[in-house]
Motif scaffolding. Structure first.
Motif, PDB file in Angstrom:
ATOM      1  N   ARG A 193       0.858  -1.175   0.000  1.00  0.00           N
ATOM      2  CA  ARG A 193       0.000   0.000   0.000  1.00  0.00           C
ATOM      3  C   ARG A 193       0.899   1.232   0.000  1.00  0.00           C
ATOM      4  NH1 ARG A 193      -3.825   0.825   4.994  1.00  0.00           N
ATOM      5  NH2 ARG A 193      -4.742  -1.084   4.159  1.00  0.00           N
ATOM      6  N   TYR A 194       0.446   2.241  -0.706  1.00  0.00           N
ATOM      7  CA  TYR A 194       1.203   3.497  -0.764  1.00  0.00           C
ATOM      8  C   TYR A 194       1.205   4.168   0.606  1.00  0.00           C
ATOM      9  CZ  TYR A 194       2.679   8.153  -2.189  1.00  0.00           C
ATOM     10  OH  TYR A 194       3.348   9.342  -2.312  1.00  0.00           O
ATOM     11  N   GLU A 195       2.396   4.576   1.052  1.00  0.00           N
ATOM     12  CA  GLU A 195       2.543   5.285   2.314  1.00  0.00           C
ATOM     13  C   GLU A 195       2.921   6.732   1.990  1.00  0.00           C
ATOM     14  OE1 GLU A 195       4.331   3.660   6.302  1.00  0.00           O
ATOM     15  OE2 GLU A 195       5.955   4.525   5.101  1.00  0.00           O
ATOM     16  N   LYS A 196       1.998   7.619   2.239  1.00  0.00           N
ATOM     17  CA  LYS A 196       2.159   9.019   1.852  1.00  0.00           C
ATOM     18  C   LYS A 196       3.378   9.672   2.517  1.00  0.00           C
ATOM     19  CE  LYS A 196      -0.808  12.871   0.832  1.00  0.00           C
ATOM     20  NZ  LYS A 196      -2.178  13.336   0.821  1.00  0.00           N
ATOM     21  N   GLU A 197       3.629   9.357   3.781  1.00  0.00           N
ATOM     22  CA  GLU A 197       4.726   9.979   4.523  1.00  0.00           C
ATOM     23  C   GLU A 197       6.089   9.707   3.892  1.00  0.00           C
ATOM     24  OE1 GLU A 197       1.216   9.247   6.445  1.00  0.00           O
ATOM     25  OE2 GLU A 197       2.634   7.604   6.254  1.00  0.00           O
ATOM     26  N   THR A 198       6.282   8.522   3.370  1.00  0.00           N
ATOM     27  CA  THR A 198       7.579   8.153   2.791  1.00  0.00           C
ATOM     28  C   THR A 198       7.575   8.223   1.270  1.00  0.00           C
ATOM     29  OG1 THR A 198       6.990   5.813   2.715  1.00  0.00           O
ATOM     30  CG2 THR A 198       8.117   6.599   4.709  1.00  0.00           C
ATOM     31  N   GLY A 199       6.385   8.240   0.658  1.00  0.00           N
ATOM     32  CA  GLY A 199       6.289   8.212  -0.798  1.00  0.00           C
ATOM     33  C   GLY A 199       6.657   6.855  -1.374  1.00  0.00           C
ATOM     34  N   LYS A 200       6.525   5.793  -0.562  1.00  0.00           N
ATOM     35  CA  LYS A 200       6.905   4.441  -0.994  1.00  0.00           C
ATOM     36  C   LYS A 200       5.738   3.477  -0.850  1.00  0.00           C
ATOM     37  CE  LYS A 200      11.786   4.513   0.322  1.00  0.00           C
ATOM     38  NZ  LYS A 200      12.801   3.733   1.046  1.00  0.00           N
ATOM     39  N   MET A 201       5.871   2.348  -1.516  1.00  0.00           N
ATOM     40  CA  MET A 201       4.914   1.260  -1.378  1.00  0.00           C
ATOM     41  C   MET A 201       5.392   0.382  -0.225  1.00  0.00           C
ATOM     42  SD  MET A 201       2.652   1.989  -3.642  1.00  0.00           S
ATOM     43  CE  MET A 201       1.586   0.575  -3.659  1.00  0.00           C
ATOM     44  N   ARG A 202       4.584   0.351   0.833  1.00  0.00           N
ATOM     45  CA  ARG A 202       4.926  -0.395   2.039  1.00  0.00           C
ATOM     46  C   ARG A 202       4.299  -1.779   2.016  1.00  0.00           C
ATOM     47  NH1 ARG A 202       3.246   1.139   8.251  1.00  0.00           N
ATOM     48  NH2 ARG A 202       3.947  -0.839   9.137  1.00  0.00           N
ATOM     49  N   LEU A 203       5.048  -2.775   2.475  1.00  0.00           N
ATOM     50  CA  LEU A 203       4.520  -4.130   2.636  1.00  0.00           C
ATOM     51  C   LEU A 203       3.590  -4.120   3.839  1.00  0.00           C
ATOM     52  CD1 LEU A 203       4.660  -7.138   1.744  1.00  0.00           C
ATOM     53  CD2 LEU A 203       6.506  -7.405   3.417  1.00  0.00           C
ATOM     54  N   ILE A 204       2.308  -4.437   3.615  1.00  0.00           N
ATOM     55  CA  ILE A 204       1.341  -4.398   4.713  1.00  0.00           C
ATOM     56  C   ILE A 204       0.781  -5.775   5.051  1.00  0.00           C
ATOM     57  CG2 ILE A 204       0.705  -2.013   4.290  1.00  0.00           C
ATOM     58  CD1 ILE A 204      -1.965  -3.190   3.081  1.00  0.00           C
ATOM     59  N   GLY A 205       1.085  -6.778   4.237  1.00  0.00           N
ATOM     60  CA  GLY A 205       0.583  -8.110   4.528  1.00  0.00           C
ATOM     61  C   GLY A 205       1.237  -9.163   3.662  1.00  0.00           C
ATOM     62  N   MET A 206       1.227 -10.389   4.170  1.00  0.00           N
ATOM     63  CA  MET A 206       1.735 -11.531   3.416  1.00  0.00           C
ATOM     64  C   MET A 206       0.814 -12.721   3.669  1.00  0.00           C
ATOM     65  SD  MET A 206       5.867 -11.261   4.006  1.00  0.00           S
ATOM     66  CE  MET A 206       5.783 -10.961   5.773  1.00  0.00           C
ATOM     67  N   GLU A 207       0.733 -13.577   2.678  1.00  0.00           N
ATOM     68  CA  GLU A 207      -0.049 -14.808   2.777  1.00  0.00           C
ATOM     69  C   GLU A 207       0.758 -15.923   2.149  1.00  0.00           C
ATOM     70  OE1 GLU A 207      -3.684 -14.202   0.627  1.00  0.00           O
ATOM     71  OE2 GLU A 207      -4.117 -12.326   1.661  1.00  0.00           O
ATOM     72  N   ARG A 208       0.474 -17.137   2.572  1.00  0.00           N
ATOM     73  CA  ARG A 208       1.080 -18.292   1.908  1.00  0.00           C
ATOM     74  C   ARG A 208       0.166 -19.492   2.048  1.00  0.00           C
ATOM     75  NH1 ARG A 208       4.774 -22.045   3.971  1.00  0.00           N
ATOM     76  NH2 ARG A 208       4.537 -22.391   6.193  1.00  0.00           N
ATOM     77  N   TYR A 209       0.301 -20.411   1.091  1.00  0.00           N
ATOM     78  CA  TYR A 209      -0.427 -21.674   1.178  1.00  0.00           C
ATOM     79  C   TYR A 209       0.502 -22.787   0.764  1.00  0.00           C
ATOM     80  CZ  TYR A 209      -0.860 -21.768  -3.918  1.00  0.00           C
ATOM     81  OH  TYR A 209      -0.579 -21.801  -5.259  1.00  0.00           O
ATOM     82  N   GLU A 210       0.199 -23.981   1.252  1.00  0.00           N
ATOM     83  CA  GLU A 210       0.943 -25.181   0.877  1.00  0.00           C
ATOM     84  C   GLU A 210      -0.019 -26.347   0.803  1.00  0.00           C
ATOM     85  OE1 GLU A 210       4.565 -26.234   2.781  1.00  0.00           O
ATOM     86  OE2 GLU A 210       5.174 -24.151   3.068  1.00  0.00           O
ATOM     87  N   PHE A 211       0.256 -27.252  -0.116  1.00  0.00           N
ATOM     88  CA  PHE A 211      -0.522 -28.481  -0.198  1.00  0.00           C
ATOM     89  C   PHE A 211       0.153 -29.614   0.556  1.00  0.00           C
ATOM     90  CE2 PHE A 211      -2.016 -26.493  -4.278  1.00  0.00           C
ATOM     91  CZ  PHE A 211      -3.261 -26.173  -3.798  1.00  0.00           C
ATOM     92  N   GLY A 212       1.446 -29.472   0.886  1.00  0.00           N
ATOM     93  CA  GLY A 212       2.172 -30.507   1.603  1.00  0.00           C
ATOM     94  C   GLY A 212       2.495 -31.683   0.705  1.00  0.00           C
ATOM     95  N   PRO A 213       2.998 -32.776   1.295  1.00  0.00           N
ATOM     96  CA  PRO A 213       3.313 -33.973   0.502  1.00  0.00           C
ATOM     97  C   PRO A 213       2.037 -34.717   0.107  1.00  0.00           C
ATOM     98  CG  PRO A 213       3.678 -34.403   2.821  1.00  0.00           C
ATOM     99  CD  PRO A 213       3.311 -32.942   2.705  1.00  0.00           C
ATOM    100  N   ALA A 214       2.175 -35.916  -0.390  1.00  0.00           N
ATOM    101  CA  ALA A 214       1.019 -36.690  -0.871  1.00  0.00           C
ATOM    102  C   ALA A 214      -0.049 -36.866   0.209  1.00  0.00           C
ATOM    103  CB  ALA A 214       1.479 -38.049  -1.381  1.00  0.00           C
ATOM    104  N   SER A 215       0.344 -36.974   1.465  1.00  0.00           N
ATOM    105  CA  SER A 215      -0.627 -37.139   2.551  1.00  0.00           C
ATOM    106  C   SER A 215      -1.274 -35.807   2.954  1.00  0.00           C
ATOM    107  CB  SER A 215       0.049 -37.741   3.779  1.00  0.00           C
ATOM    108  OG  SER A 215       0.982 -36.821   4.321  1.00  0.00           O
ATOM    109  N   ASN A 216      -0.790 -34.711   2.366  1.00  0.00           N
ATOM    110  CA  ASN A 216      -1.239 -33.344   2.680  1.00  0.00           C
ATOM    111  C   ASN A 216      -0.901 -32.911   4.103  1.00  0.00           C
ATOM    112  OD1 ASN A 216      -2.246 -32.779   0.113  1.00  0.00           O
ATOM    113  ND2 ASN A 216      -4.216 -33.681   0.603  1.00  0.00           N
ATOM    114  N   ASP A 217       0.014 -33.627   4.751  1.00  0.00           N
ATOM    115  CA  ASP A 217       0.483 -33.226   6.077  1.00  0.00           C
ATOM    116  C   ASP A 217       1.123 -31.845   5.961  1.00  0.00           C
ATOM    117  OD1 ASP A 217       1.037 -33.612   8.862  1.00  0.00           O
ATOM    118  OD2 ASP A 217       3.127 -33.999   8.333  1.00  0.00           O
ATOM    119  N   GLY A 218       0.700 -30.916   6.789  1.00  0.00           N
ATOM    120  CA  GLY A 218       1.233 -29.558   6.727  1.00  0.00           C
ATOM    121  C   GLY A 218       0.563 -28.688   5.678  1.00  0.00           C
TER     122      GLY A 218
END
Length: 190
Positions: free
Chosen positions: A93-118
């Protein structure tokens, strides 16, 4: 045959149109379209803001394996990286104070191995320091996949910007895995 293709396009439009290689939107709030794209010359992700005379700001710190595409977000954009059995998203998201695009969130997904563990997904909101993980583990005794209750914790990561991501994503993954393993150990007693 044509009507079948049309039916598929109407039924699953996001399947075909949501994976953008370049997006335009007003990220900096001056009512002029800005853009984010994958630079075909060097593979870096680039954004250009009208308020900065469309100077290129690039980041080559995104993983280069898999597919990279972009989505619009409120006042910003998402960089999505999909791999074979995992994927990641960075939201800026744009941060007006710095004039930069700030990282505001992260997501991740995984299917895991064949058993879907994790297998599962998680996210962290860097504005509120809120982590939520929704993971599964494979129970060897019951020989079935078990959905864990949502893991909700505080996760504080340093303020980070598009042009200098550093190791913020690997820190997120390390903490995410620690939370998952601790919860799995608590729930799964062999």
């Amino acid at each position: 045959m044509f009507s079948m293709k049309l039916l598929i396009l109407l039924t699953f439009p996001t399947l075909f149109f949501s994976q953008e290689k370049m997006i335009s939107a007003d990220f900096d709030g001056d009512n002029i379209q800005d853009k984010v794209y994958l630079d075909s010359n060097n593979g870096a992700v680039v954004y250009q803001l009208s308020s900065q005379k469309f100077n290129k700001v690039s980041s080559d710190q995104f993983e280069d394996s898999g597919e990279i595409f972009f989505d619009k977000a409120k006042n910003g954009f998402k960089v999505n990286l999909n791999q074979m059995r995992a994927g990641y998203t960075y939201q800026f998201r744009y941060e007006k104070e710095t004039g930069k695009m700030r990282l505001i969130g992260m997501e991740r997904y995984e299917f895991g191995p064949a058993s879907n563990d994790g297998s599962g997904e998680s996210s962290v909101n860097l504005l509120t320091n809120t982590y939520i993980g929704e993971w599964n583990y494979f129970d060897d005794n019951k020989t079935k996949l078990i959905k864990m209750p949502p893991i909700k914790k505080k996760m504080v990561l340093p303020k980070t910007y598009f042009d200098n991501l550093g190791n913020v994503f690997s820190t997120y993954i390390d903490k995410d895995v620690q939370y998952y393993l601790a919860e799995k150990k608590r729930l799964y007693k062999q």
